[in-house]
Design an enzyme around this catalytic site. Structure first.
Site, mmCIF file in Angstrom:
data_model
loop_
_atom_site.group_PDB
_atom_site.id
_atom_site.type_symbol
_atom_site.label_atom_id
_atom_site.label_comp_id
_atom_site.label_asym_id
_atom_site.label_seq_id
_atom_site.Cartn_x
_atom_site.Cartn_y
_atom_site.Cartn_z
ATOM 1 N N ASP A 28 43.135 -19.972 0.442
ATOM 2 C CA ASP A 28 42.253 -19.146 0.845
ATOM 3 C C ASP A 28 41.482 -18.559 -0.394
ATOM 4 O O ASP A 28 41.799 -17.981 -1.484
ATOM 5 C CB ASP A 28 44.024 -18.316 1.043
ATOM 6 C CG ASP A 28 43.221 -16.948 1.130
ATOM 7 O OD1 ASP A 28 42.553 -16.190 0.757
ATOM 8 O OD2 ASP A 28 44.602 -15.663 0.648
ATOM 9 N N HIS A 86 48.204 -14.882 -2.211
ATOM 10 C CA HIS A 86 46.797 -16.385 -2.177
ATOM 11 C C HIS A 86 47.922 -17.776 -1.487
ATOM 12 O O HIS A 86 47.311 -18.388 -0.651
ATOM 13 C CB HIS A 86 45.404 -15.941 -2.922
ATOM 14 C CG HIS A 86 44.707 -14.264 -3.009
ATOM 15 N ND1 HIS A 86 44.402 -14.300 -2.309
ATOM 16 C CD2 HIS A 86 45.381 -13.375 -3.821
ATOM 17 C CE1 HIS A 86 44.104 -13.298 -2.406
ATOM 18 N NE2 HIS A 86 44.323 -12.437 -3.392
ATOM 19 N N GLU A 98 40.733 -21.240 4.913
ATOM 20 C CA GLU A 98 40.526 -19.104 5.418
ATOM 21 C C GLU A 98 38.511 -19.088 5.445
ATOM 22 O O GLU A 98 38.045 -19.200 4.439
ATOM 23 C CB GLU A 98 40.951 -17.828 5.073
ATOM 24 C CG GLU A 98 41.148 -16.627 5.600
ATOM 25 C CD GLU A 98 42.366 -16.027 5.131
ATOM 26 O OE1 GLU A 98 41.774 -14.955 4.750
ATOM 27 O OE2 GLU A 98 43.151 -16.588 4.638
#
Length: 175
Positions: A16, A149, A76
């Site tokens: 992330d 995260h 992501e």
């Protein structure tokens, strides 16, 4: 991807990306099972020059890859609302990470935040807490992985692991 290749096992790193905080999580897939390995966060100081912060991400991420030696990556995709200028530093961090993965020959699967929500929770409108609870449940952890995260990164890795296990996606062609 062929099922026979999965039985041999694969290690997935989920990412992330962010300039202030880049979450990561590592899972193993073998024989149709998903095993938690580790997770963490790369943090940079807000007051530091951007180039220095990107260098820290680069150095730390290379070290993580050296330690865990993943064979696949799930990252992501960039999402931004109204403020495009806040997306630029995230895109730069994402670019550094993608370049390092390419340098190492690690195939990357890019997932939208909605695809991760759908893959982990089953709902596109899932909130952060629902994702974190499912990550905890799927991986059999005692508590929700922190920081957020890192939990999101584990969610990306889980999404890919579940889809690989079921033969839905493969890495033969890059998106």
């Amino acid at each position: 991807m062929k099922q026979s290749r999965l039985k041999a096992g694969c290690r997935i790193i989920g990412i992330d990306p962010g300039l202030a905080s880049t979450g990561w999580g590592v899972l193993d897939c073998s024989g149709g099972k998903i095993k938690y390995i580790d997770h963490g966060n790369i943090e940079t100081k807000a007051g530091a020059p951007r180039a220095e912060r990107l260098f820290i991400i680069m150095k730390c991420f290379r070290s993580i890859l050296d330690d865990y030696k993943p064979g696949k990556a799930a990252i992501e995709t960039l999402y931004f609302g109204r403020n495009v200028s806040s997306a630029i530093p995230v895109a730069e961090a994402r670019g550094i990470i993608s370049a390092i993965l390419a340098e190492r020959g690690i195939p990357i699967l890019e997932l939208t935040p909605n695809a991760i929500k759908k893959g982990v929770v089953g709902l596109v409108k899932a909130d952060k807490m629902q994702i974190q609870q499912m990550v905890k449940l799927i991986l059999g952890l005692d508590e929700i992985p922190k920081p957020d995260h890192a939990a999101d990164a584990l969610g990306a890795a889980i999404c890919v692991a579940l889809n690989l296990k079921n033969g839905i996606i493969g890495y033969d062609k890059q998106p």
